[in-house]
Write a protein that holds these residues in place. Sequence first.
Motif, PDB file in Angstrom:
ATOM      1  N   HIS A 105       5.635   1.429   2.936  1.00 48.33           N
ATOM      2  CA  HIS A 105       4.218   1.768   3.068  1.00 48.33           C
ATOM      3  C   HIS A 105       3.449   0.610   2.440  1.00 48.33           C
ATOM      4  O   HIS A 105       3.654   0.300   1.268  1.00 48.33           O
ATOM      5  CB  HIS A 105       3.879   3.076   2.336  1.00 48.33           C
ATOM      6  N   PHE A 106       2.579  -0.006   3.188  1.00 46.34           N
ATOM      7  CA  PHE A 106       1.874  -1.166   2.649  1.00 46.34           C
ATOM      8  C   PHE A 106       0.487  -1.257   3.267  1.00 46.34           C
ATOM      9  O   PHE A 106       0.184  -0.646   4.293  1.00 46.34           O
ATOM     10  CB  PHE A 106       2.668  -2.454   2.893  1.00 46.34           C
ATOM     11  N   TYR A 107      -0.363  -2.031   2.606  1.00 49.34           N
ATOM     12  CA  TYR A 107      -1.753  -2.196   3.000  1.00 49.34           C
ATOM     13  C   TYR A 107      -2.016  -3.659   3.342  1.00 49.34           C
ATOM     14  O   TYR A 107      -1.259  -4.547   2.930  1.00 49.34           O
ATOM     15  CB  TYR A 107      -2.681  -1.749   1.861  1.00 49.34           C
ATOM     16  N   PRO A 108      -3.103  -3.932   4.058  1.00 46.49           N
ATOM     17  CA  PRO A 108      -3.446  -5.323   4.372  1.00 46.49           C
ATOM     18  C   PRO A 108      -3.556  -6.198   3.122  1.00 46.49           C
ATOM     19  O   PRO A 108      -3.191  -7.376   3.144  1.00 46.49           O
ATOM     20  CB  PRO A 108      -4.792  -5.198   5.101  1.00 46.49           C
ATOM     21  N   SER A 109      -4.044  -5.606   2.017  1.00 46.31           N
ATOM     22  CA  SER A 109      -4.168  -6.390   0.780  1.00 46.31           C
ATOM     23  C   SER A 109      -2.806  -6.855   0.273  1.00 46.31           C
ATOM     24  O   SER A 109      -2.681  -7.940  -0.311  1.00 46.31           O
ATOM     25  CB  SER A 109      -4.874  -5.562  -0.295  1.00 46.31           C
ATOM     26  N   GLN A 110      -1.776  -6.039   0.515  1.00 40.18           N
ATOM     27  CA  GLN A 110      -0.439  -6.440   0.072  1.00 40.18           C
ATOM     28  C   GLN A 110       0.132  -7.540   0.959  1.00 40.18           C
ATOM     29  O   GLN A 110       0.874  -8.398   0.492  1.00 40.18           O
ATOM     30  CB  GLN A 110       0.483  -5.212   0.066  1.00 40.18           C
ATOM     31  N   LEU A 111      -0.210  -7.513   2.252  1.00 37.49           N
ATOM     32  CA  LEU A 111       0.209  -8.608   3.127  1.00 37.49           C
ATOM     33  C   LEU A 111      -0.354  -9.926   2.627  1.00 37.49           C
ATOM     34  O   LEU A 111       0.334 -10.951   2.613  1.00 37.49           O
ATOM     35  CB  LEU A 111      -0.266  -8.340   4.559  1.00 37.49           C
ATOM     36  N   LYS A 112      -1.620  -9.899   2.205  1.00 38.10           N
ATOM     37  CA  LYS A 112      -2.249 -11.127   1.704  1.00 38.10           C
ATOM     38  C   LYS A 112      -1.639 -11.535   0.365  1.00 38.10           C
ATOM     39  O   LYS A 112      -1.377 -12.717   0.110  1.00 38.10           O
ATOM     40  CB  LYS A 112      -3.763 -10.913   1.564  1.00 38.10           C
ATOM     41  N   GLN A 113      -1.406 -10.545  -0.484  1.00 42.36           N
ATOM     42  CA  GLN A 113      -0.821 -10.821  -1.808  1.00 42.36           C
ATOM     43  C   GLN A 113       0.560 -11.452  -1.684  1.00 42.36           C
ATOM     44  O   GLN A 113       0.963 -12.270  -2.523  1.00 42.36           O
ATOM     45  CB  GLN A 113      -0.749  -9.506  -2.604  1.00 42.36           C
ATOM     46  N   LEU A 114       1.296 -11.081  -0.616  1.00 36.72           N
ATOM     47  CA  LEU A 114       2.675 -11.540  -0.451  1.00 36.72           C
ATOM     48  C   LEU A 114       2.801 -12.569   0.683  1.00 36.72           C
ATOM     49  O   LEU A 114       3.841 -12.661   1.341  1.00 36.72           O
ATOM     50  CB  LEU A 114       3.587 -10.337  -0.184  1.00 36.72           C
ATOM     51  N   GLU A 115       1.751 -13.326   0.887  1.00 31.97           N
ATOM     52  CA  GLU A 115       1.827 -14.399   1.873  1.00 31.97           C
ATOM     53  C   GLU A 115       2.821 -15.464   1.423  1.00 31.97           C
ATOM     54  O   GLU A 115       3.017 -15.693   0.212  1.00 31.97           O
ATOM     55  CB  GLU A 115       0.447 -15.039   2.068  1.00 31.97           C
ATOM     56  N   VAL A 116       3.416 -16.148   2.391  1.00 29.58           N
ATOM     57  CA  VAL A 116       4.354 -17.234   2.083  1.00 29.58           C
ATOM     58  C   VAL A 116       3.642 -18.282   1.236  1.00 29.58           C
ATOM     59  O   VAL A 116       2.505 -18.670   1.519  1.00 29.58           O
ATOM     60  CB  VAL A 116       4.907 -17.856   3.385  1.00 29.58           C
ATOM     61  N   GLY A 117       4.339 -18.710   0.183  1.00 28.24           N
ATOM     62  CA  GLY A 117       3.804 -19.718  -0.717  1.00 28.24           C
ATOM     63  C   GLY A 117       3.162 -19.155  -1.961  1.00 28.24           C
ATOM     64  O   GLY A 117       2.915 -19.889  -2.929  1.00 28.24           O
ATOM     65  N   ARG A 118       2.870 -17.835  -1.978  1.00 24.29           N
ATOM     66  CA  ARG A 118       2.268 -17.218  -3.164  1.00 24.29           C
ATOM     67  C   ARG A 118       3.307 -17.021  -4.260  1.00 24.29           C
ATOM     68  O   ARG A 118       4.465 -16.702  -3.992  1.00 24.29           O
ATOM     69  CB  ARG A 118       1.677 -15.856  -2.805  1.00 24.29           C
ATOM     70  N   ARG A 119       2.860 -17.163  -5.522  1.00 26.12           N
ATOM     71  CA  ARG A 119       3.737 -16.879  -6.658  1.00 26.12           C
ATOM     72  C   ARG A 119       3.374 -15.487  -7.192  1.00 26.12           C
ATOM     73  O   ARG A 119       2.196 -15.213  -7.483  1.00 26.12           O
ATOM     74  CB  ARG A 119       3.573 -17.937  -7.753  1.00 26.12           C
ATOM     75  N   VAL A 120       4.361 -14.609  -7.299  1.00 30.43           N
ATOM     76  CA  VAL A 120       4.121 -13.231  -7.729  1.00 30.43           C
ATOM     77  C   VAL A 120       5.191 -12.788  -8.720  1.00 30.43           C
ATOM     78  O   VAL A 120       6.271 -13.391  -8.816  1.00 30.43           O
ATOM     79  CB  VAL A 120       4.113 -12.246  -6.531  1.00 30.43           C
ATOM     80  N   ARG A 121       4.856 -11.724  -9.436  1.00 29.64           N
ATOM     81  CA  ARG A 121       5.835 -11.029 -10.273  1.00 29.64           C
ATOM     82  C   ARG A 121       6.086  -9.663  -9.656  1.00 29.64           C
ATOM     83  O   ARG A 121       5.148  -8.994  -9.208  1.00 29.64           O
ATOM     84  CB  ARG A 121       5.327 -10.852 -11.704  1.00 29.64           C
ATOM     85  N   ALA A 122       7.321  -9.240  -9.661  1.00 31.17           N
ATOM     86  CA  ALA A 122       7.694  -7.932  -9.109  1.00 31.17           C
ATOM     87  C   ALA A 122       8.515  -7.179 -10.149  1.00 31.17           C
ATOM     88  O   ALA A 122       9.448  -7.750 -10.750  1.00 31.17           O
ATOM     89  CB  ALA A 122       8.496  -8.094  -7.828  1.00 31.17           C
ATOM     90  N   TYR A 123       8.157  -5.907 -10.343  1.00 31.08           N
ATOM     91  CA  TYR A 123       8.901  -5.058 -11.285  1.00 31.08           C
ATOM     92  C   TYR A 123       9.453  -3.860 -10.524  1.00 31.08           C
ATOM     93  O   TYR A 123       8.735  -3.181  -9.785  1.00 31.08           O
ATOM     94  CB  TYR A 123       8.006  -4.561 -12.425  1.00 31.08           C
ATOM     95  N   GLY A 124      10.740  -3.571 -10.715  1.00 32.38           N
ATOM     96  CA  GLY A 124      11.339  -2.415 -10.072  1.00 32.38           C
ATOM     97  C   GLY A 124      12.821  -2.342 -10.329  1.00 32.38           C
ATOM     98  O   GLY A 124      13.387  -3.137 -11.095  1.00 32.38           O
TER      99      GLY A 124
END
Length: 695
Positions: A105-124
């Motif tokens: 389940h995802f939103y357009p904002s998450q698509l943008k947040q996880l675009e190729v080249g972005r640096r992110v932190r993920a917890y799970g």
Amino acid sequence: MAKPKAKPARAGVPATQAQHIAASRDPVATRMAKLGLRTDDDYALHLPLRYVDLTQVVPIASARHGDEVQIEGVVKRQEISGRGRRVLSVELEDASGRLSLRLFHFYPSQLKQLEVGRRVRAYGAVKSGLFGIEMVHPTVKAAGPAVGLPQRLTPIYPSTAGVSQTALRVAVGEALERVRWPDPLPADQREALGLMPMREAVELLHAPLPREPRAALEERTHPAWRTVIFDELLAQQLSLRESRLRRSALRADPLTIGSRAAALLDRLPFKLTGAQQRVWREIAADLGRAEPMNRLLQGDVGSGKTVIAALAALQAVGSGYQVALMAPTEILAEQHHRKLIQWIDPSMARVAWLAGSMKEPDKRAVRQAVAEGQVDLLIGTHALIQDSVVFPSLGLAIVDEQHRFGVAQRLALRGALQNSDRSAHQLMMSATPIPRTLAMSYYADLDVSVIDELPPGRKPVVTKLINASRRDQVVDAIRAALAEGRQIYWVCPLIEESEALDLQNAIDAHAQLAAELPDWPVGLVHGRLAPAEKAAVMSAFSDGELRVLVATTVIEVGVDVPNASLMIIEHAERFGLAQLHQLRGRVGRGTADSVCVLLFKPPLSDTARERLRIIFESADGFEIARRDLLLRGPGELLGARQSGLPLLRYADLERDAELVETARGWAERMLRDGSPLARPVIDRWLAGRQAFAQA
């Protein structure tokens, strides 16, 4: 914690009307209110369920299946697959390796947040998938050189739909900056008890350092939790003792023992047990004082509480006052009426009965007789405290099975018994024994008397556990008992068929038993019968006209038929421990050997198996109540769930029994010394809820 954005009214300080209107229009405030969050104190005491550690980043190569960790990397691939239920797949890479993220389940904002080249932190939680390790629905945040790591564990709060963890963290942080909580105990005494300063303890629980042991925090054994639990128990004890002090300031008319009580003792076909005599002395002494009695009389099933109620009533009547005896059901109230008119003749007290099943002209006549002082003892249900019944000289109210009344009814009764300068005496009775820690916690404003001895000649009831597949053998046993002249109860948990529960119901059971036992009359009673019909059936069973009674739990309390020596409880696994114990107490009241058969249908849940084991092993009501407390918690034993308020948010009466004792002692000391710190403790836990907590 986040810095405050605004400075609302301080906790305990009334907001303006405009603020109330604004809050009522704020959907976030409405949702927060569903969590019980209205004041700064509420937010500050809304403590986390658990924590996540976002203070460090783990290299992807070090993440193992089952770990719950935080990783950081650059998005190398993003793909959406599936036609109906679309899945977002992302590949994250750091210097040590790659890991997949999957979001169903995802939103357009998450698509943008996880675009190729972005640096992110993920917890799970890390899992092993078909193509290596992965996280499913992790928490994702932007990362980069300017985004630092938190220094404390991140709290996860109890929440509700529409309230995010972020919103809760911000609101709690703002509240914590505003609250001012003085510590109720001196520093040396606090330290001797292993307690921290209250504010320090709460701040630690909201935002602990990573070095704090996670298990102790989440299992509530950390010293910070000990501090909060003690403070909660102290607030409860202070509130109840304040209630006791307010009551002691009221005046009541002393009721003197006269000849009527002695006349009743002479008329009874039995002698009081030693326990009954002791309890009667305690109650008689209370009634003779100029402050209102507020006493709880508890005793196991069949211990003889009704005769004590009769003696107390006659003490009041002999002093020129009226008495109201209130029971939660018409069946129980009618049983009291039948028994008391056998013991009390009109020269001792004029006894009347008021029930919803009566015709309106008859009810009107009873109300008029009460108002004119022509009734000394009125017996009935909660209708007795309604405005339509006027007692010109009410001296004593007796409430049987008090915990079965709703909170609003209990508050109404309290209001009906008190006026500006006088209050009636109150005697509450319960056949559900209350464990000691529960009594200390929730009945601290009451005096408690216990009948801990059964009348002589009462034979123990033999309890048998029988698989429902052997029902034919049980019916054979019923035929044998009927042939010996005995009467039988057959109890079912439902009234009519339910598609959701595969249970034999009372209506079907009655039809089946009537067919299987054609030579004996079989009756049926349940909660949906009209009150007059219920009374007629119960009267026919009491008089021996009916030999078998099929019933729901309406017969749980108050029914006394000495000739009934066999009880069958069908689907016993569906009943609570207190219900099973109360139902079993309906037999064993005569001289015949009595048996209670618990018919169960496997498979049994762990809880059901434990309940049946406890009731099979023990006939001691106090031991059963203690173990019931462990299984169910205090709310159901006290009948307080219906208030919609938690009885204790964090304290556990079994685990924290030692702190209950300590809090009780400190509450007595603080109120005796007039400590100004008592009120802040009560207000932070119970502001606006004291009346319900004491109902």
